[in-house]
Design a protein around this motif. Structure first.
Motif, PDB file in Angstrom:
ATOM      1  N   ASP A   1      -2.713 -19.065  -5.850  1.00 34.26           N
ATOM      2  CA  ASP A   1      -2.370 -20.053  -4.842  1.00 34.26           C
ATOM      3  C   ASP A   1      -1.409 -19.370  -3.880  1.00 34.26           C
ATOM      4  O   ASP A   1      -0.263 -19.067  -4.232  1.00 34.26           O
ATOM      5  CB  ASP A   1      -1.710 -21.263  -5.506  1.00 34.26           C
ATOM      6  N   VAL A   2      -1.879 -19.107  -2.688  1.00 31.11           N
ATOM      7  CA  VAL A   2      -1.140 -18.257  -1.753  1.00 31.11           C
ATOM      8  C   VAL A   2       0.273 -18.774  -1.487  1.00 31.11           C
ATOM      9  O   VAL A   2       1.217 -17.988  -1.375  1.00 31.11           O
ATOM     10  CB  VAL A   2      -1.927 -18.119  -0.426  1.00 31.11           C
ATOM     11  N   LEU A   3       0.429 -20.074  -1.387  1.00 33.68           N
ATOM     12  CA  LEU A   3       1.734 -20.624  -1.038  1.00 33.68           C
ATOM     13  C   LEU A   3       2.717 -20.610  -2.202  1.00 33.68           C
ATOM     14  O   LEU A   3       3.925 -20.526  -1.995  1.00 33.68           O
ATOM     15  CB  LEU A   3       1.590 -22.051  -0.511  1.00 33.68           C
ATOM     16  N   ASN A   4       2.214 -20.674  -3.433  1.00 32.60           N
ATOM     17  CA  ASN A   4       3.099 -20.866  -4.578  1.00 32.60           C
ATOM     18  C   ASN A   4       3.150 -19.702  -5.556  1.00 32.60           C
ATOM     19  O   ASN A   4       4.068 -19.640  -6.379  1.00 32.60           O
ATOM     20  CB  ASN A   4       2.683 -22.138  -5.331  1.00 32.60           C
ATOM     21  N   ASP A   5       2.198 -18.801  -5.506  1.00 33.93           N
ATOM     22  CA  ASP A   5       2.141 -17.708  -6.468  1.00 33.93           C
ATOM     23  C   ASP A   5       2.514 -16.380  -5.823  1.00 33.93           C
ATOM     24  O   ASP A   5       2.485 -16.233  -4.589  1.00 33.93           O
ATOM     25  CB  ASP A   5       0.727 -17.580  -7.054  1.00 33.93           C
ATOM     26  N   VAL A   6       2.844 -15.417  -6.673  1.00 31.46           N
ATOM     27  CA  VAL A   6       3.048 -14.041  -6.200  1.00 31.46           C
ATOM     28  C   VAL A   6       1.685 -13.448  -5.889  1.00 31.46           C
ATOM     29  O   VAL A   6       0.749 -13.553  -6.685  1.00 31.46           O
ATOM     30  CB  VAL A   6       3.760 -13.202  -7.276  1.00 31.46           C
ATOM     31  N   LEU A   7       1.561 -12.837  -4.735  1.00 30.23           N
ATOM     32  CA  LEU A   7       0.282 -12.255  -4.350  1.00 30.23           C
ATOM     33  C   LEU A   7      -0.050 -11.051  -5.225  1.00 30.23           C
ATOM     34  O   LEU A   7       0.850 -10.312  -5.640  1.00 30.23           O
ATOM     35  CB  LEU A   7       0.313 -11.831  -2.882  1.00 30.23           C
ATOM     36  N   PRO A   8      -1.313 -10.838  -5.525  1.00 27.04           N
ATOM     37  CA  PRO A   8      -1.687  -9.703  -6.369  1.00 27.04           C
ATOM     38  C   PRO A   8      -1.400  -8.372  -5.694  1.00 27.04           C
ATOM     39  O   PRO A   8      -1.457  -8.259  -4.464  1.00 27.04           O
ATOM     40  CB  PRO A   8      -3.191  -9.894  -6.577  1.00 27.04           C
ATOM     41  N   SER A   9      -1.110  -7.386  -6.512  1.00 23.94           N
ATOM     42  CA  SER A   9      -0.895  -6.035  -5.993  1.00 23.94           C
ATOM     43  C   SER A   9      -2.241  -5.360  -5.781  1.00 23.94           C
ATOM     44  O   SER A   9      -3.039  -5.236  -6.717  1.00 23.94           O
ATOM     45  CB  SER A   9      -0.050  -5.231  -6.984  1.00 23.94           C
ATOM     46  N   ILE A  10      -2.500  -4.946  -4.561  1.00 22.90           N
ATOM     47  CA  ILE A  10      -3.744  -4.238  -4.233  1.00 22.90           C
ATOM     48  C   ILE A  10      -3.335  -2.935  -3.561  1.00 22.90           C
ATOM     49  O   ILE A  10      -2.869  -2.923  -2.420  1.00 22.90           O
ATOM     50  CB  ILE A  10      -4.648  -5.074  -3.306  1.00 22.90           C
ATOM     51  N   SER A  11      -3.484  -1.849  -4.273  1.00 24.58           N
ATOM     52  CA  SER A  11      -2.973  -0.562  -3.791  1.00 24.58           C
ATOM     53  C   SER A  11      -3.983   0.214  -2.955  1.00 24.58           C
ATOM     54  O   SER A  11      -3.652   1.245  -2.376  1.00 24.58           O
ATOM     55  CB  SER A  11      -2.534   0.298  -4.984  1.00 24.58           C
ATOM     56  N   ALA A  12      -5.203  -0.264  -2.880  1.00 25.83           N
ATOM     57  CA  ALA A  12      -6.244   0.469  -2.150  1.00 25.83           C
ATOM     58  C   ALA A  12      -5.971   0.501  -0.651  1.00 25.83           C
ATOM     59  O   ALA A  12      -5.269  -0.349  -0.105  1.00 25.83           O
ATOM     60  CB  ALA A  12      -7.597  -0.184  -2.412  1.00 25.83           C
ATOM     61  N   LYS A  13      -6.530   1.491   0.001  1.00 25.76           N
ATOM     62  CA  LYS A  13      -6.540   1.525   1.463  1.00 25.76           C
ATOM     63  C   LYS A  13      -7.417   0.381   1.949  1.00 25.76           C
ATOM     64  O   LYS A  13      -8.574   0.248   1.538  1.00 25.76           O
ATOM     65  CB  LYS A  13      -7.091   2.861   1.946  1.00 25.76           C
ATOM     66  N   ILE A  14      -6.878  -0.466   2.803  1.00 21.27           N
ATOM     67  CA  ILE A  14      -7.579  -1.676   3.225  1.00 21.27           C
ATOM     68  C   ILE A  14      -8.123  -1.512   4.644  1.00 21.27           C
ATOM     69  O   ILE A  14      -7.370  -1.254   5.583  1.00 21.27           O
ATOM     70  CB  ILE A  14      -6.633  -2.896   3.176  1.00 21.27           C
ATOM     71  N   ASN A  15      -9.429  -1.672   4.776  1.00 18.49           N
ATOM     72  CA  ASN A  15     -10.053  -1.556   6.094  1.00 18.49           C
ATOM     73  C   ASN A  15     -10.006  -2.858   6.887  1.00 18.49           C
ATOM     74  O   ASN A  15     -10.023  -2.831   8.128  1.00 18.49           O
ATOM     75  CB  ASN A  15     -11.506  -1.106   5.948  1.00 18.49           C
ATOM     76  N   GLY A  16      -9.963  -3.980   6.186  1.00 20.47           N
ATOM     77  CA  GLY A  16      -9.925  -5.245   6.906  1.00 20.47           C
ATOM     78  C   GLY A  16      -9.416  -6.376   6.040  1.00 20.47           C
ATOM     79  O   GLY A  16      -9.535  -6.346   4.810  1.00 20.47           O
ATOM     80  N   LEU A  17      -8.837  -7.375   6.699  1.00 20.96           N
ATOM     81  CA  LEU A  17      -8.283  -8.533   5.995  1.00 20.96           C
ATOM     82  C   LEU A  17      -8.646  -9.805   6.756  1.00 20.96           C
ATOM     83  O   LEU A  17      -8.523  -9.860   7.982  1.00 20.96           O
ATOM     84  CB  LEU A  17      -6.765  -8.399   5.877  1.00 20.96           C
ATOM     85  N   VAL A  18      -9.059 -10.818   5.996  1.00 20.99           N
ATOM     86  CA  VAL A  18      -9.418 -12.109   6.567  1.00 20.99           C
ATOM     87  C   VAL A  18      -8.612 -13.191   5.863  1.00 20.99           C
ATOM     88  O   VAL A  18      -8.585 -13.228   4.625  1.00 20.99           O
ATOM     89  CB  VAL A  18     -10.924 -12.404   6.388  1.00 20.99           C
ATOM     90  N   TYR A  19      -7.980 -14.060   6.629  1.00 17.28           N
ATOM     91  CA  TYR A  19      -7.233 -15.186   6.050  1.00 17.28           C
ATOM     92  C   TYR A  19      -7.964 -16.471   6.409  1.00 17.28           C
ATOM     93  O   TYR A  19      -8.007 -16.871   7.580  1.00 17.28           O
ATOM     94  CB  TYR A  19      -5.800 -15.220   6.576  1.00 17.28           C
ATOM     95  N   CYS A  20      -8.545 -17.123   5.396  1.00 20.53           N
ATOM     96  CA  CYS A  20      -9.378 -18.303   5.632  1.00 20.53           C
ATOM     97  C   CYS A  20      -8.722 -19.657   5.377  1.00 20.53           C
ATOM     98  O   CYS A  20      -9.184 -20.659   5.932  1.00 20.53           O
ATOM     99  CB  CYS A  20     -10.634 -18.216   4.766  1.00 20.53           C
ATOM    100  N   PRO A  21      -7.706 -19.777   4.516  1.00 18.77           N
ATOM    101  CA  PRO A  21      -7.172 -21.108   4.222  1.00 18.77           C
ATOM    102  C   PRO A  21      -6.735 -21.853   5.480  1.00 18.77           C
ATOM    103  O   PRO A  21      -6.202 -21.266   6.420  1.00 18.77           O
ATOM    104  CB  PRO A  21      -5.959 -20.808   3.323  1.00 18.77           C
TER     105      PRO A  21
END
Length: 230
Positions: free
Chosen positions: A49-69
């Motif tokens: 839950d983005v608002l209430n939880d700690v976000l997961p650790s993602i160490s990979a090189k990220i080419n793109g990100l989409v925020y849908c909520p």
């Protein structure tokens, strides 16, 4: 070449449709959502839950990100309470800010990262009963342009401003054939949006096919914001 993408809210609707397209193209998708998506292929799922939880650790090189909520909170202005404005702002804006701050290093590592956020047609086309969501999505449009300037040239940031789209979020506005028909009639192209419409544009903005675009808010609204039919 396989690329890495993060989709927040990728378990349904536009997020899920975007994930399906990216996976079909052979990319790896990190899906952050409250519910497990019904998907097959190369993806990781993080229950969050983005608002209430700690976000997961993602160490990979990220080419793109989409925020849908997001939210569709349509009420007369006199009926809106402070908590309504706060709730819309938190899910639409503060959630996006939290995610972007968490994963900007991964985007920077790719040297060609791309971010896609979602506004609404109601920001640039005034609509009754949209005060709360328009305030929140107007902030998203400002964030798109500000970050596009700050993060250029290595990270591109663009936004999509759709009209009503057939998703779970809009289900209460499309409960029966009469409501669907009325919504279709408001659009010059005589139909409402589908998740695939937004997903295809999202994938275009994520990838190098749009490499000379940043800071843009693209209307995806069946012509509603641009034309009127007599």
């Amino acid at each position: 070449m396989k690329q890495q993408y993060i989709i927040v809210g990728g378990s349904r609707g536009i997020g899920k449709a975007t994930a399906e397209l990216l996976i079909k193209e052979g990319h790896h998708v990190h899906i952050i959502a409250r519910n497990m998506p019904e998907l097959e292929g190369d993806f990781d799922f993080y229950s969050c839950d983005v608002l209430n939880d700690v976000l997961p650790s993602i160490s990979a090189k990220i080419n793109g990100l989409v925020y849908c909520p997001g939210s569709i909170n349509l009420k007369p202005f006199k009926s809106l309470k402070e908590k309504d404005f706060q709730a819309d702002f938190e899910i639409n804006v503060l959630g996006a800010v939290k995610v972007l701050q968490a994963y900007v290093k991964g985007l920077q590592a790719s040297s060609e990262g791309s971010v896609v956020l979602y506004s609404t047609v109601a920001v640039q086309t005034g609509m009754a009963f949209h005060a709360s969501v328009s305030i929140a999505k107007g902030a998203i449009e400002g964030l798109v342009r500000s970050l596009a300037a700050e993060w250029s040239p290595n990270i591109r940031v663009n936004g999509i401003a759709p009209s009503i789209t057939e998703t779970d979020l809009a289900a209460r506005l499309l409960r029966n054939d009469k409501q669907v028909a009325a919504a279709e009639e408001r659009h010059p192209l005589a139909r409402i949006g589908q998740p695939l419409d937004a997903a295809q544009l999202t994938v275009f903005l994520l990838q190098n096919t749009s490499s000379w675009m940043t800071g843009q808010i693209i209307a995806l609204d069946g012509g509603m914001s641009a034309i009127r039919k007599l």
